[in-house]
Design a protein around this motif. Sequence first.
Motif, mmCIF file in Angstrom:
data_model
loop_
_atom_site.group_PDB
_atom_site.id
_atom_site.type_symbol
_atom_site.label_atom_id
_atom_site.label_comp_id
_atom_site.label_asym_id
_atom_site.label_seq_id
_atom_site.Cartn_x
_atom_site.Cartn_y
_atom_site.Cartn_z
ATOM 1 N N ASN A 2 0.822 -1.192 0.000
ATOM 2 C CA ASN A 2 0.000 0.000 0.000
ATOM 3 C C ASN A 2 0.864 1.255 0.000
ATOM 4 O OD1 ASN A 2 -2.440 -1.303 -0.011
ATOM 5 N ND2 ASN A 2 -2.722 -1.243 2.209
ATOM 6 N N SER A 3 0.225 2.426 -0.172
ATOM 7 C CA SER A 3 0.959 3.685 -0.191
ATOM 8 C C SER A 3 1.633 3.956 1.147
ATOM 9 C CB SER A 3 0.014 4.837 -0.541
ATOM 10 O OG SER A 3 -1.056 4.897 0.398
ATOM 11 N N LYS A 4 1.146 3.331 2.218
ATOM 12 C CA LYS A 4 1.754 3.518 3.531
ATOM 13 C C LYS A 4 1.840 2.169 4.250
ATOM 14 C CE LYS A 4 2.354 7.137 5.087
ATOM 15 N NZ LYS A 4 1.539 7.876 6.070
ATOM 16 N N GLU A 104 6.112 8.490 6.087
ATOM 17 C CA GLU A 104 6.619 7.541 5.104
ATOM 18 C C GLU A 104 6.401 6.087 5.508
ATOM 19 O OE1 GLU A 104 11.159 6.897 5.651
ATOM 20 O OE2 GLU A 104 10.803 8.990 6.274
ATOM 21 N N SER A 105 6.492 5.216 4.526
ATOM 22 C CA SER A 105 6.528 3.786 4.786
ATOM 23 C C SER A 105 7.928 3.464 5.312
ATOM 24 C CB SER A 105 6.260 2.993 3.509
ATOM 25 O OG SER A 105 4.943 3.190 3.072
ATOM 26 N N TYR A 122 -1.846 1.756 9.881
ATOM 27 C CA TYR A 122 -0.925 1.209 8.885
ATOM 28 C C TYR A 122 0.201 0.381 9.510
ATOM 29 C CZ TYR A 122 -3.180 4.670 5.890
ATOM 30 O OH TYR A 122 -4.098 5.423 5.206
ATOM 31 N N GLU A 205 -2.874 -6.297 4.117
ATOM 32 C CA GLU A 205 -3.276 -5.185 3.285
ATOM 33 C C GLU A 205 -4.452 -5.545 2.376
ATOM 34 O OE1 GLU A 205 0.288 -3.855 1.366
ATOM 35 O OE2 GLU A 205 0.917 -2.677 3.124
#
Length: 208
Positions: A2-4, A104-105, A122, A205
């Motif tokens: 995922n985006s995060k 950020e991840s 997340y 996710e």
Amino acid sequence: MNSKTVITIGRQFGSGGKEIGEKLAKELGIRCYDKELLAVAAKESGLCKELFENHDEKPTNSFLYSLVMDTYSLGYTSSYSDMPINHKVFLAQFDAIKKLAERESCVIIGRCADYALEDNPYAMSIYIKADMDKRVKRIMTKYQLNESKASDMIQKEDKRRASYYNYYSSKKWGDAKSYDLCLDSGKLGVEGSIELIKDFIALREKNF
């Protein structure tokens, strides 16, 4: 991914948790924060980096733990004046972890990161263990120690990590209830552990 995606890793000493975290981050194309977190916390808090290095993951007494929790709950995290050094270091790292996860991840190793991010949707908390014999062999090789000294080093480091985690969090270090996923790197190996974590991330996710 995922985006995060934020992964926190708690680990027994000698289990290879740091290596697993670093390689996992590399495969996912994100940053891994271990000692790097100290520099981030120092920069954002304005405190001297040496303070973080000297007090990194070191346990304190129960009175200070209560003081930290009371102060944090009152919302004084942006001001570090008139606080004990351990207090300053813990709160600065706590804030830095939260800000990193928002920006950020990343993979964050140790430092009660799972506790700091327990309300972050997340964040995924991982705990890595291994049988003592596997850990002793790893530490003997890594630090060129005999079996007795390696075993002693492991016991001391585990005790230190447990003390720090148990003081500063409301959970118990190494207790399965404290984490989303617990795995045995002694049985899975480093690469197998990474693959299992990646599968876990994908499944979580998918059902996010």
